[in-house]
Design a protein around this motif. Structure first.
Motif, PDB file in Angstrom:
ATOM      1  N   GLU A   1      19.684  25.344   2.612  1.00  0.00           N
ATOM      2  CA  GLU A   1      18.702  24.267   2.488  1.00  0.00           C
ATOM      3  C   GLU A   1      18.757  23.613   1.097  1.00  0.00           C
ATOM      4  O   GLU A   1      18.481  22.429   0.963  1.00  0.00           O
ATOM      5  N   GLU A   2      19.101  24.400   0.093  1.00  0.00           N
ATOM      6  CA  GLU A   2      19.158  23.891  -1.276  1.00  0.00           C
ATOM      7  C   GLU A   2      20.470  24.328  -1.936  1.00  0.00           C
ATOM      8  O   GLU A   2      20.974  25.415  -1.663  1.00  0.00           O
ATOM      9  N   VAL A   3      20.976  23.462  -2.831  1.00  0.00           N
ATOM     10  CA  VAL A   3      22.191  23.785  -3.590  1.00  0.00           C
ATOM     11  C   VAL A   3      21.905  23.569  -5.068  1.00  0.00           C
ATOM     12  O   VAL A   3      21.396  22.519  -5.475  1.00  0.00           O
TER      13      VAL A   3
ATOM     14  N   PHE B   1      27.621  18.030  -9.095  1.00  0.00           N
ATOM     15  CA  PHE B   1      27.153  17.255  -7.943  1.00  0.00           C
ATOM     16  C   PHE B   1      27.885  15.913  -7.880  1.00  0.00           C
ATOM     17  O   PHE B   1      28.338  15.487  -6.809  1.00  0.00           O
ATOM     18  N   GLU B   2      27.985  15.260  -9.029  1.00  0.00           N
ATOM     19  CA  GLU B   2      28.633  13.949  -9.069  1.00  0.00           C
ATOM     20  C   GLU B   2      30.113  14.062  -8.700  1.00  0.00           C
ATOM     21  O   GLU B   2      30.653  13.248  -7.955  1.00  0.00           O
ATOM     22  N   GLN B   3      30.782  15.101  -9.190  1.00  0.00           N
ATOM     23  CA  GLN B   3      32.206  15.283  -8.929  1.00  0.00           C
ATOM     24  C   GLN B   3      32.490  15.720  -7.492  1.00  0.00           C
ATOM     25  O   GLN B   3      33.623  15.627  -7.027  1.00  0.00           O
ATOM     26  N   SER B   4      31.449  16.176  -6.779  1.00  0.00           N
ATOM     27  CA  SER B   4      31.609  16.656  -5.394  1.00  0.00           C
ATOM     28  C   SER B   4      30.821  15.798  -4.401  1.00  0.00           C
ATOM     29  O   SER B   4      30.571  16.225  -3.276  1.00  0.00           O
ATOM     30  N   LYS B   5      30.448  14.584  -4.795  1.00  0.00           N
ATOM     31  CA  LYS B   5      29.502  13.807  -3.997  1.00  0.00           C
ATOM     32  C   LYS B   5      30.042  13.425  -2.617  1.00  0.00           C
ATOM     33  O   LYS B   5      29.279  13.341  -1.656  1.00  0.00           O
ATOM     34  N   ASN B   6      31.344  13.198  -2.487  1.00  0.00           N
ATOM     35  CA  ASN B   6      31.888  12.839  -1.175  1.00  0.00           C
ATOM     36  C   ASN B   6      31.675  13.962  -0.169  1.00  0.00           C
ATOM     37  O   ASN B   6      31.345  13.717   0.994  1.00  0.00           O
TER      38      ASN B   6
ATOM     39  N   LYS C   1      22.544  17.284   4.331  1.00  0.00           N
ATOM     40  CA  LYS C   1      21.205  16.856   3.908  1.00  0.00           C
ATOM     41  C   LYS C   1      20.536  17.905   3.020  1.00  0.00           C
ATOM     42  O   LYS C   1      19.316  18.039   3.000  1.00  0.00           O
ATOM     43  N   TRP C   2      21.323  18.639   2.298  1.00  0.00           N
ATOM     44  CA  TRP C   2      20.791  19.662   1.426  1.00  0.00           C
ATOM     45  C   TRP C   2      20.042  19.043   0.244  1.00  0.00           C
ATOM     46  O   TRP C   2      20.399  17.962  -0.244  1.00  0.00           O
ATOM     47  N   LYS C   3      19.023  19.746  -0.243  1.00  0.00           N
ATOM     48  CA  LYS C   3      18.355  19.352  -1.477  1.00  0.00           C
ATOM     49  C   LYS C   3      19.211  19.817  -2.641  1.00  0.00           C
ATOM     50  O   LYS C   3      19.561  20.993  -2.735  1.00  0.00           O
ATOM     51  N   LEU C   4      19.574  18.901  -3.527  1.00  0.00           N
ATOM     52  CA  LEU C   4      20.412  19.233  -4.682  1.00  0.00           C
ATOM     53  C   LEU C   4      19.519  19.477  -5.889  1.00  0.00           C
ATOM     54  O   LEU C   4      18.754  18.600  -6.297  1.00  0.00           O
ATOM     55  N   VAL C   5      19.604  20.661  -6.455  1.00  0.00           N
ATOM     56  CA  VAL C   5      18.723  21.067  -7.553  1.00  0.00           C
ATOM     57  C   VAL C   5      19.546  21.179  -8.842  1.00  0.00           C
ATOM     58  O   VAL C   5      20.366  22.098  -8.973  1.00  0.00           O
ATOM     59  N   PRO C   6      19.360  20.252  -9.790  1.00  0.00           N
ATOM     60  CA  PRO C   6      20.106  20.328 -11.053  1.00  0.00           C
ATOM     61  C   PRO C   6      19.756  21.604 -11.816  1.00  0.00           C
ATOM     62  O   PRO C   6      18.589  21.988 -11.894  1.00  0.00           O
ATOM     63  N   TYR C   7      20.787  22.249 -12.381  1.00  0.00           N
ATOM     64  CA  TYR C   7      20.579  23.489 -13.107  1.00  0.00           C
ATOM     65  C   TYR C   7      21.455  23.470 -14.354  1.00  0.00           C
ATOM     66  O   TYR C   7      22.321  22.618 -14.513  1.00  0.00           O
ATOM     67  N   TYR C   8      21.222  24.424 -15.266  1.00  0.00           N
ATOM     68  CA  TYR C   8      21.842  24.397 -16.587  1.00  0.00           C
ATOM     69  C   TYR C   8      23.360  24.271 -16.559  1.00  0.00           C
ATOM     70  O   TYR C   8      23.954  23.561 -17.363  1.00  0.00           O
ATOM     71  N   ASN C   9      24.001  24.969 -15.630  1.00  0.00           N
ATOM     72  CA  ASN C   9      25.435  25.204 -15.736  1.00  0.00           C
ATOM     73  C   ASN C   9      25.925  25.714 -14.390  1.00  0.00           C
ATOM     74  O   ASN C   9      25.167  26.337 -13.646  1.00  0.00           O
TER      75      ASN C   9
ATOM     76  N   LYS D   1      19.156  30.891   1.919  1.00  0.00           N
ATOM     77  CA  LYS D   1      18.850  29.466   2.055  1.00  0.00           C
ATOM     78  C   LYS D   1      19.320  28.652   0.850  1.00  0.00           C
ATOM     79  O   LYS D   1      19.261  27.428   0.896  1.00  0.00           O
ATOM     80  N   ILE D   2      19.740  29.336  -0.194  1.00  0.00           N
ATOM     81  CA  ILE D   2      20.188  28.601  -1.384  1.00  0.00           C
ATOM     82  C   ILE D   2      21.649  28.930  -1.691  1.00  0.00           C
ATOM     83  O   ILE D   2      22.110  30.044  -1.479  1.00  0.00           O
ATOM     84  N   ALA D   3      22.354  27.924  -2.159  1.00  0.00           N
ATOM     85  CA  ALA D   3      23.771  28.056  -2.491  1.00  0.00           C
ATOM     86  C   ALA D   3      24.006  27.463  -3.879  1.00  0.00           C
ATOM     87  O   ALA D   3      23.103  26.879  -4.487  1.00  0.00           O
ATOM     88  N   ALA D   4      25.211  27.615  -4.367  1.00  0.00           N
ATOM     89  CA  ALA D   4      25.565  27.080  -5.684  1.00  0.00           C
ATOM     90  C   ALA D   4      26.950  26.453  -5.622  1.00  0.00           C
ATOM     91  O   ALA D   4      27.737  26.725  -4.703  1.00  0.00           O
ATOM     92  N   ILE D   5      27.230  25.600  -6.594  1.00  0.00           N
ATOM     93  CA  ILE D   5      28.575  25.036  -6.752  1.00  0.00           C
ATOM     94  C   ILE D   5      29.113  25.516  -8.087  1.00  0.00           C
ATOM     95  O   ILE D   5      28.456  25.385  -9.125  1.00  0.00           O
ATOM     96  N   GLY D   6      30.312  26.103  -8.060  1.00  0.00           N
ATOM     97  CA  GLY D   6      30.905  26.598  -9.290  1.00  0.00           C
ATOM     98  C   GLY D   6      32.345  27.027  -9.084  1.00  0.00           C
ATOM     99  O   GLY D   6      32.973  26.690  -8.068  1.00  0.00           O
ATOM    100  N   SER D   7      32.851  27.785 -10.029  1.00  0.00           N
ATOM    101  CA  SER D   7      34.261  28.202 -10.001  1.00  0.00           C
ATOM    102  C   SER D   7      34.453  29.448  -9.154  1.00  0.00           C
ATOM    103  O   SER D   7      33.515  30.199  -8.876  1.00  0.00           O
TER     104      SER D   7
END
Length: 273
Positions: free
Chosen positions: A101-103, A110-115, A121-129, A144-150
């Motif tokens: 539900e949230e990332v 987020f910007e680099q992965s926007k496509n 329709k996930w809620k994108l939650v800005p975080y430190y890093n 229900k929550i995920a992250a984008i990273g390496s």
């Protein structure tokens, strides 16, 4: 012999940590800080001897906060390195795509992965890093929550990768600068960075930039940033080729500085190849 103390923003698994090891190797004492500005204040206090900060991404451009910080603080660019950035969607063990539900991640991710993200329709939650986001969802233990990273962050925080290489540009690369307290120049330094501002009148910037053409100096980049308390006036950050021990370069810098309200040499260092 004591190890060099080098700072990066985030936690273990951050792209900044990778940039640090790229430049300094493994034999350093790494210090993780919370915010970009903490790198500059840690340099001032002597907590660290060098710091690593991202300044530009090949897909999304300049990282504005870092440009402002290197003008604000008495630190200098002493080197640079590049990191190939691949973003991955990750969740706790057993998490499935339909659970999300949230990332969480850094806004740049987020910007680099926007496509890719536009398909959901996930809620994108800005975080430190990016790595801090991975650490956070590991601690939450919530499907229900995920992250984008390496991929390294996924390994470190025991997360499943649900989708790999989700960044829109497969050559996505971030340029990191190495900051130190003092200007360091040797014969290998072939790139100069300065920040300057001019009078707010016609031709003022031209009178500064003409010195590049007149002295056959190759300008690599120019970036503008608002000047804080003076609306519609700008600081210009310029990268160009050269070594400040060269007579022609030194004389051009002296002439440029005379045509400016504010002029600061940010660094003279070896360009990353």
């Amino acid at each position: 012999m004591s190890l060099l103390r080098v700072g990066f923003q985030g936690v273990k698994g951050a792209f900044g940590e990778e940039a640090l090891y790229n430049y300094f190797g493994e034999e350093v004492h790494t210090i993780a800080v919370k915010n970009f500005e903490d790198i500059c204040t840690s340099l001032e206090s002597g907590t660290i001897e060098y710091g690593v900060l991202p300044i530009e991404n090949s897909s999304t451009g300049a990282i504005s906060d870092v440009y402002d910080l290197i003008n604000k603080y008495e630190c200098h660019i002493v080197g640079e390195t590049h990191v190939k950035v691949n973003h991955n969607l990750m969740g706790i063990k057993g998490c499935k795509m339909e659970d999300i539900e949230e990332v969480y991640s850094h806004p740049q991710a987020f910007e680099q992965s926007k496509n890719y993200l536009n398909n959901y329709k996930w809620k994108l939650v800005p975080y430190y890093n990016t790595a801090k986001s991975a650490e956070y969802i590991m601690k939450q233990g919530n499907k229900k929550i995920a992250a984008i990273g390496s991929k390294k962050a996924a390994q470190l925080y025991n997360l499943d990768i649900l989708a790999s290489n989700i960044n829109s540009n497969n050559t996505n690369t971030t340029r990191f600068i190495i900051l130190g307290k003092k200007l360091m120049v040797n014969e290998d330094c072939n790139k100069i960075s300065v920040v300057l501002s001019t009078e707010h009148k016609a031709g003022a910037l031209y009178h500064v930039l003409k010195h590049f053409a007149e002295n056959n100096i190759n300008m690599l980049k120019i970036e503008s940033r608002p000047r804080g308390n003076t609306p519609w006036e700008y600081n210009f950050y310029i990268d160009f080729e050269g070594n400040i021990n060269n007579d022609i370069i030194r004389q051009a810098l002296e002439k440029m500085s005379k045509d400016c309200h504010h002029f600061k040499i940010l660094g003279n260092y070896k360009q990353f190849n």
